[in-house]
Design a protein around this motif. Structure first.
Motif, mmCIF file in Angstrom:
data_model
loop_
_atom_site.group_PDB
_atom_site.id
_atom_site.type_symbol
_atom_site.label_atom_id
_atom_site.label_comp_id
_atom_site.label_asym_id
_atom_site.label_seq_id
_atom_site.Cartn_x
_atom_site.Cartn_y
_atom_site.Cartn_z
ATOM 1 N N GLN A 83 -9.370 5.269 3.001
ATOM 2 C CA GLN A 83 -8.533 5.468 1.655
ATOM 3 C C GLN A 83 -8.888 3.500 0.727
ATOM 4 O O GLN A 83 -8.914 2.543 1.785
ATOM 5 N N LEU B 204 1.089 -1.099 -0.152
ATOM 6 C CA LEU B 204 -0.231 -0.235 -0.026
ATOM 7 C C LEU B 204 0.405 1.371 -0.081
ATOM 8 O O LEU B 204 0.851 1.455 0.669
ATOM 9 N N GLU C 139 -7.144 0.859 -2.525
ATOM 10 C CA GLU C 139 -5.560 1.030 -3.195
ATOM 11 C C GLU C 139 -5.747 -0.563 -3.955
ATOM 12 O O GLU C 139 -6.378 -1.047 -3.018
#
Ligand code: NAP
Length: 178
Positions: A160, A27, A162
């Motif tokens: 977040q 990440l 990703e």
């Protein structure tokens, strides 16, 4: 030097942190966050220190270690364990602190792995816990200790995302810290 140290960790929903001496995920946003919080200082001429276990040191790809802009401290009980120039090796957390107190160090961050986290969580000098919560269950062989009962949540970032993996940055303080 701040007499308290902080802990930085990324763990998944099972508190997994590693597999085969590597991170179970990649990440880049978390690596960037890690670099920022462990590197940033307020006083000119001062640096932060990162303390890690020998296995975590070995898990960092050679071209990325030592971690730049920070004092790198490796804990190993092996007196003959080689670390490159500019990197410190100590045989205990106390020995590391004693040494760091004498230098231009602003903050100390404990950055793993599990063996070192276990010891750090039992230490009275613990300050903040910077925990990236990876909202997924990975196949892991190394785990962060059960911490929630000893800490209270101070802040939590937006989620977040990703590579299809969601995560958020959380900051906790120990219950006993005013
Ligand atoms: N997700 C995350 O945020 C994160 C962060 C860091 C690491 N990790 C992962 O965690 C795993 C590694 O963790 P780990 O628990 O296996 O190993 P570790 O904690 O990194 O290192 C253990 C080693 O540290 C030394 N050590 C431990 N306590 C010590 C003490 N009190 N004084 C001096 N030396 C001491 C010993 O080295 P000697 O055997 O040389 O004596 C011991 O074998 C890897 O998978 C890594 O990728 C994940």
């Amino acid at each position: 030097m701040n007499e308290r140290f902080n802990i930085v960790v990324a763990c998944d929903l099972n508190r997994g942190i590693g597999k085969n001496n590597q991170l179970p995920w990649r990440l880049s946003g978390d690596l960037k966050y890690f670099k920022q919080i462990t590197t940033e200082t307020t006083a000119p001429g001062k640096y932060n220190a990162v303390i890690m276990g020998r296995k975590t040191w070995e898990s960092i790809p050679p071209n990325f270690r030592p971690l730049s802009g920070r004092y790198n401290v490796v804990l190993s009980r092996n007196e003959t364990y080689y670390v490159p120039d500019g990197v410190f090796r100590f045989a205990s957390l106390d020995e590391a602190f004693e040494h760091l107190e004498k230098g231009p160090v602003e903050q100390v961050f404990i950055i793993g792995g599990a063996e070192i986290y276990n010891q750090a969580l039992q230490d009275h000098r613990i300050g903040l816990l910077y925990l990236t919560e990876v909202r997924h269950r990975f196949d892991c062989d190394t785990f962060f200790p059960d911490y929630k009962q000893f800490f209270q949540l101070l802040t939590s970032s937006e989620i977040q995302s990703e590579n299809g993996i969601e995560y958020s940055f959380k900051v906790y303080k120990p219950n006993l810290l005013a």
